[in-house]
Design a protein around this motif. Structure first.
Motif, PDB file in Angstrom:
ATOM      1  N   THR A  22       0.847  -1.183   0.000  1.00 59.52           N
ATOM      2  CA  THR A  22       0.000   0.000   0.000  1.00 59.52           C
ATOM      3  C   THR A  22       0.888   1.239   0.000  1.00 59.52           C
ATOM      4  OG1 THR A  22      -1.724  -1.149   1.226  1.00 59.52           O
ATOM      5  CG2 THR A  22      -1.802   1.245   1.223  1.00 59.52           C
ATOM      6  N   LYS A  27      -2.972   5.562  -0.081  1.00 57.44           N
ATOM      7  CA  LYS A  27      -3.538   6.055   1.177  1.00 57.44           C
ATOM      8  C   LYS A  27      -4.185   7.422   0.997  1.00 57.44           C
ATOM      9  CE  LYS A  27      -0.123   3.676   4.095  1.00 57.44           C
ATOM     10  NZ  LYS A  27       1.023   3.879   5.023  1.00 57.44           N
ATOM     11  N   ARG A  30      -7.449   7.114  -1.001  1.00 55.67           N
ATOM     12  CA  ARG A  30      -8.526   6.563  -0.174  1.00 55.67           C
ATOM     13  C   ARG A  30      -9.055   7.618   0.790  1.00 55.67           C
ATOM     14  NH1 ARG A  30      -5.436   1.769   0.267  1.00 55.67           N
ATOM     15  NH2 ARG A  30      -4.838   2.330   2.390  1.00 55.67           N
ATOM     16  N   ARG A  31      -8.141   8.421   1.338  1.00 53.95           N
ATOM     17  CA  ARG A  31      -8.563   9.454   2.282  1.00 53.95           C
ATOM     18  C   ARG A  31      -9.419  10.505   1.579  1.00 53.95           C
ATOM     19  NH1 ARG A  31      -7.585  11.512   7.489  1.00 53.95           N
ATOM     20  NH2 ARG A  31      -9.326  12.940   7.731  1.00 53.95           N
ATOM     21  N   GLN A 153      -2.997  12.528   6.089  1.00 51.43           N
ATOM     22  CA  GLN A 153      -2.908  12.080   4.692  1.00 51.43           C
ATOM     23  C   GLN A 153      -3.465  13.134   3.729  1.00 51.43           C
ATOM     24  OE1 GLN A 153      -1.117   9.428   4.147  1.00 51.43           O
ATOM     25  NE2 GLN A 153      -1.045   8.898   6.299  1.00 51.43           N
TER      26      GLN A 153
END
Length: 206
Positions: A22, A27, A30-31, A153
């Motif tokens: 990942t 990340k 996705r955030r 993030q």
């Protein structure tokens, strides 16, 4: 029992490999997806041909749609069509209508670059993600670097080089001062209501 243990070991090994695979880019994307509608406030500094200017900037984003407001322009993008005013919308005397390419979108809404970056190499180091054009460009984006906050993030600064680096390139730095999520943005704000600007000339280049 041994067979069960072997199966569990393989399963945990696969899960560990997936976790290690990942990336920071994964990340962050996705955030952003979980953030839903986003409102970003900050400052944009532009350096070109020996001159530097700086202006307050607001970008509102909902999926592929966005609105960009600064002292220099207002831009509306509804997912297909882009309207761009000369100066801020409430002072403009001209609005241009186009079907933009990805380079136009990336300069005004860099967050879209995190998902759509065909033709760019991606390098991730520490808390930075850099996209570099595979082919040299003279007008579009040559390089874009995102600086990411390790806790949230979210991007904190975005550095853009437009054109070929070192050849009268335009350098753009967008420093993010506030990043608000789940803003429930009305879709109407991403479309220019031309009737609201009766004194502006509408230049349709579609």
């Amino acid at each position: 029992m041994k067979k069960m243990l072997s199966t569990l070991i393989v399963l945990f090994s696969c899960m560990n490999a997936m976790a290690q695979g990942t990336t920071l880019l994964d990340k962050v994307n996705r955030r952003i997806e979980s953030d839903k509608d986003i409102t970003i406030n900050g400052t944009t500094k532009i350096s070109a041909f020996g001159e530097t200017s700086e202006s307050a900037t607001t970008v509102m984003i909902s999926g592929d749609r966005f609105r960009f407001d600064s002292d220099d322009m207002t831009v509306w993008f509804d997912g297909k069509t882009m309207w761009r005013s000369v100066g801020p919308a409430d002072e403009t005397d001209e609005i241009t209508v186009t079907i933009p390419d990805e380079s136009d979108l990336g300069l005004l809404n860099p967050v879209i670059f995190l998902k759509k970056h065909d033709g760019f190499k991606v390098n991730q180091s520490g808390q930075t993600i850099t996209f570099t054009a595979i082919k040299e460009t003279y007008a579009g984006i040559g390089k874009m670097t995102f600086h990411i906050d390790s806790a949230t993030q979210h991007p904190t600064r975005i550095d853009i080089i437009a054109g070929a680096e070192g050849r009268n390139a335009t350098e753009i730095t967008f420093t993010i001062q506030s990043y608000k999520t789940k803003c429930n943005l009305d879709n109407k704000i991403f479309t220019c209501q031309e009737s609201d600007y009766p004194d502006a000339e509408i230049v349709d280049l579609r």
